[in-house]
Scaffold this motif. Structure first.
Motif, PDB file in Angstrom:
ATOM      1  N   SER A  57       0.773  -1.473   0.078  1.00 15.88           N
ATOM      2  CA  SER A  57       0.431  -0.349  -0.041  1.00 15.88           C
ATOM      3  C   SER A  57       1.067   1.328  -0.270  1.00 15.88           C
ATOM      4  CB  SER A  57      -1.117  -0.135   1.401  1.00 15.88           C
ATOM      5  OG  SER A  57      -1.838   1.467   1.241  1.00 15.88           O
ATOM      6  N   GLU A  58      -0.143   2.254  -0.855  1.00 15.99           N
ATOM      7  CA  GLU A  58       1.301   3.664  -1.185  1.00 15.99           C
ATOM      8  C   GLU A  58       1.613   3.904   0.133  1.00 15.99           C
ATOM      9  OE1 GLU A  58       3.600   4.392  -2.828  1.00 15.99           O
ATOM     10  OE2 GLU A  58       3.598   2.629  -4.574  1.00 15.99           O
ATOM     11  N   TYR A  75       5.993  -3.966  -2.382  1.00 15.60           N
ATOM     12  CA  TYR A  75       6.299  -5.167  -2.857  1.00 15.60           C
ATOM     13  C   TYR A  75       5.328  -5.830  -4.174  1.00 15.60           C
ATOM     14  CZ  TYR A  75       2.582  -6.680   0.553  1.00 15.60           C
ATOM     15  OH  TYR A  75       2.128  -6.523   1.004  1.00 15.60           O
ATOM     16  N   ARG A  76       4.442  -5.577  -4.849  1.00 20.74           N
ATOM     17  CA  ARG A  76       3.764  -5.330  -5.238  1.00 20.74           C
ATOM     18  C   ARG A  76       4.198  -5.453  -6.902  1.00 20.74           C
ATOM     19  NH1 ARG A  76      -1.417  -7.316  -3.327  1.00 20.74           N
ATOM     20  NH2 ARG A  76      -1.609  -5.923  -1.285  1.00 20.74           N
ATOM     21  N   ASP A  77       5.517  -4.258  -7.073  1.00 16.21           N
ATOM     22  CA  ASP A  77       6.031  -4.126  -7.880  1.00 16.21           C
ATOM     23  C   ASP A  77       7.126  -5.045  -8.105  1.00 16.21           C
ATOM     24  OD1 ASP A  77       7.132  -2.735 -10.096  1.00 16.21           O
ATOM     25  OD2 ASP A  77       7.611  -1.054  -9.325  1.00 16.21           O
ATOM     26  N   LYS A 121       9.869  -4.977  -9.666  1.00 14.91           N
ATOM     27  CA  LYS A 121      11.220  -3.931 -10.295  1.00 14.91           C
ATOM     28  C   LYS A 121      11.626  -3.772  -8.198  1.00 14.91           C
ATOM     29  CE  LYS A 121      10.505  -2.546 -14.487  1.00 14.91           C
ATOM     30  NZ  LYS A 121      10.640  -1.513 -15.443  1.00 14.91           N
ATOM     31  N   TRP A 122      11.139  -4.012  -7.184  1.00 17.16           N
ATOM     32  CA  TRP A 122      11.274  -3.575  -6.627  1.00 17.16           C
ATOM     33  C   TRP A 122      12.385  -3.813  -5.487  1.00 17.16           C
ATOM     34  CZ3 TRP A 122      12.534  -4.973  -1.557  1.00 17.16           C
ATOM     35  CH2 TRP A 122      12.594  -6.514  -1.179  1.00 17.16           C
ATOM     36  N   ALA A 123      12.932  -4.492  -5.851  1.00 21.45           N
ATOM     37  CA  ALA A 123      14.670  -5.193  -5.281  1.00 21.45           C
ATOM     38  C   ALA A 123      15.644  -4.624  -5.652  1.00 21.45           C
ATOM     39  CB  ALA A 123      13.968  -7.076  -5.107  1.00 21.45           C
ATOM     40  N   LYS A 124      15.266  -4.339  -7.273  1.00 19.37           N
ATOM     41  CA  LYS A 124      16.140  -3.707  -8.471  1.00 19.37           C
ATOM     42  C   LYS A 124      15.986  -2.558  -7.643  1.00 19.37           C
ATOM     43  CE  LYS A 124      17.542  -2.552 -12.944  1.00 19.37           C
ATOM     44  NZ  LYS A 124      17.345  -2.815 -14.435  1.00 19.37           N
ATOM     45  N   SER A 129       7.941 -10.836   8.204  1.00 19.30           N
ATOM     46  CA  SER A 129       7.469 -11.630   9.066  1.00 19.30           C
ATOM     47  C   SER A 129       7.021 -13.048   7.721  1.00 19.30           C
ATOM     48  CB  SER A 129       6.404 -10.778   9.788  1.00 19.30           C
ATOM     49  OG  SER A 129       5.795  -9.675   8.975  1.00 19.30           O
ATOM     50  N   ALA A 130       7.044 -12.421   6.384  1.00 18.23           N
ATOM     51  CA  ALA A 130       6.294 -12.652   5.400  1.00 18.23           C
ATOM     52  C   ALA A 130       6.692 -14.150   4.887  1.00 18.23           C
ATOM     53  CB  ALA A 130       6.152 -11.600   4.471  1.00 18.23           C
ATOM     54  N   GLY A 131       8.376 -14.484   4.786  1.00 19.86           N
ATOM     55  CA  GLY A 131       9.298 -15.641   4.202  1.00 19.86           C
ATOM     56  C   GLY A 131       8.698 -15.459   2.387  1.00 19.86           C
ATOM     57  N   GLY A 132       8.244 -16.650   2.295  1.00 18.15           N
ATOM     58  CA  GLY A 132       8.201 -17.194   1.056  1.00 18.15           C
ATOM     59  C   GLY A 132       9.070 -16.809  -0.494  1.00 18.15           C
ATOM     60  N   ASN A 133       8.613 -16.219  -1.336  1.00 15.18           N
ATOM     61  CA  ASN A 133       9.106 -16.100  -2.280  1.00 15.18           C
ATOM     62  C   ASN A 133       9.781 -15.029  -1.936  1.00 15.18           C
ATOM     63  OD1 ASN A 133       8.987 -18.762  -3.243  1.00 15.18           O
ATOM     64  ND2 ASN A 133       7.205 -17.837  -4.478  1.00 15.18           N
ATOM     65  N   GLN A 134      10.293 -14.037  -1.183  1.00 13.72           N
ATOM     66  CA  GLN A 134      10.539 -12.501  -1.013  1.00 13.72           C
ATOM     67  C   GLN A 134      11.602 -12.824  -0.775  1.00 13.72           C
ATOM     68  OE1 GLN A 134       9.744 -10.036  -2.402  1.00 13.72           O
ATOM     69  NE2 GLN A 134       7.406  -9.659  -2.580  1.00 13.72           N
ATOM     70  N   LEU A 135      11.875 -13.872  -0.088  1.00 17.58           N
ATOM     71  CA  LEU A 135      12.827 -14.375   0.697  1.00 17.58           C
ATOM     72  C   LEU A 135      14.200 -14.077  -0.180  1.00 17.58           C
ATOM     73  CD1 LEU A 135      15.324 -15.440   2.404  1.00 17.58           C
ATOM     74  CD2 LEU A 135      14.801 -18.025   2.229  1.00 17.58           C
ATOM     75  N   ASN A 136      14.717 -14.678  -2.094  1.00 18.96           N
ATOM     76  CA  ASN A 136      15.639 -13.993  -2.799  1.00 18.96           C
ATOM     77  C   ASN A 136      15.658 -12.998  -3.221  1.00 18.96           C
ATOM     78  OD1 ASN A 136      15.807 -17.144  -3.374  1.00 18.96           O
ATOM     79  ND2 ASN A 136      14.427 -17.551  -4.201  1.00 18.96           N
TER      80      ASN A 136
END
Length: 331
Positions: A187-188, A205-207, A209-212, A226-233
């Motif tokens: 949420s912005e 995190y819905r974008d 490109k956020w990690a870049k 606290s999320a875990g899942g595929n965001q770990l990478n």
């Protein structure tokens, strides 16, 4: 007295009448003025929590006045340490460890019986509702952010899921420690809201490109997640060499795969964290008092609106802790 318990009925959460506990020895009977909800209460409602015992009073967080007990405590306004049997090892909880509210009767009741050593005086700068929101989330965030994440001046910290009760505390502790704080959120509006409190920036995190974008800042010394899942990478992409990824939950489940190459090449540490020791509870309170930290309270409900309070967890605009207060007319 009235209490919110877990049942086997079609709506598992019920407001029922049960006997007021009797105390003896060093036990205290606390007349609660406010209690706060945690995600675990909703998971118990949904049958997703291990070892559910029907008939248990839910709730881990509470503030109230000692109505009966040792003279040194009687009449004092207190909060309750929700740890049960942490054990002697400060690094990890004992095999007998549990949290108030399952299987031990918790704080979503007009009265609760607890040993006197579980009590601490309410911070003066907090309202009853704010104080009730503090114990579990505050302790979890303090251990993850300060003790394990190493947040301090000169460190750049990313707190994921801005808007959650624990993440709000993590932001507050990291800022108090002098760290450079960023967040993620879907949420912005929530990102803009935490920036008003001193957060430098955020990433949606819905974008994809956020990690870049985050990596372009030069990386993070710690990620508090606290999320875990595929965001770990993604966290492995943005962590600095020898940085720390501290995980205190896994709301999105297991990762499908882990980029092990990035993990070992970065010398990063992936660290688990949950709640905290009794000593850390005292340290956490010291920080709250020293830095005048206040919990973010999303909404306060009256006891008879308890189901609406539970349902608030599902609202996409919820921000901070959900609290229920007890009126003296109930008792």
């Amino acid at each position: 007295m009235k209490a919110i318990t877990i049942t086997q009925e079609s709506e598992p959460i019920q407001l029922v009448d049960i006997d007021t506990p009797e105390v003896s020895g060093d036990e205290c009977l606390v007349k609660l003025s406010a209690s706060a909800f945690n995600r675990r209460d909703q998971w118990i409602r949904e049958g997703m929590y291990p070892g559910i015992q029907f008939g248990t009073v839910l709730g881990s967080d509470g503030c109230g006045v000692v109505a009966e007990g040792p003279a040194a405590w009687k009449g004092k306004k207190v909060i309750i340490n929700p740890n049960v049997d942490w054990g002697d090892n400060p690094e990890v909880q004992s095999a007998k460890y549990s949290v108030l509210g399952m299987p031990t009767n918790g704080t979503l009741a007009e009265y609760i019986k607890v040993p006197a050593h579980r009590l601490k005086e309410k911070p003066d700068h907090l309202s009853d509702e704010e104080a009730a929101a503090l114990p579990l989330g505050g302790l979890t965030a303090f251990r993850a952010t300060i003790k394990k994440g190493g947040a301090k001046t000169g460190k750049r910290v990313l707190v994921t899921g801005a808007g959650g009760g624990v993440s709000q505390f993590a932001i507050s502790f990291a800022l108090a420690a002098g760290a450079e704080v960023y967040v993620t959120s879907g949420s912005e509006k929530k990102i803009e809201r935490v920036k008003e409190a001193g957060v430098i920036g955020g990433f949606n995190y819905r974008d994809e490109k956020w990690a870049k974008e985050a990596a372009a800042l030069g990386g993070f010394d710690a990620v508090i997640d606290s999320a875990g899942g595929n965001q770990l990478n993604n966290y492995l992409r943005i962590i600095k060499p020898a940085g720390r990824i501290v995980m205190y939950g896994s709301t999105t489940g297991y990762p499908e795969k882990v980029d092990v190459f990035r993990l070992f090449w970065s010398q990063a540490q992936i660290m688990g964290s949950t709640m905290g020791s009794d000593e850390e509870f005292v340290e956490m309170l010291d920080w709250v008092n020293k830095y005048q930290i206040k919990p973010t309270v999303d909404k306060v409900y009256e006891l008879h609106d308890y189901l609406a309070a539970f349902d608030r967890f599902k609202a996409p605009d919820s921000f901070g802790k959900i609290v229920v207060r007890f009126q003296t007319t109930y008792i």
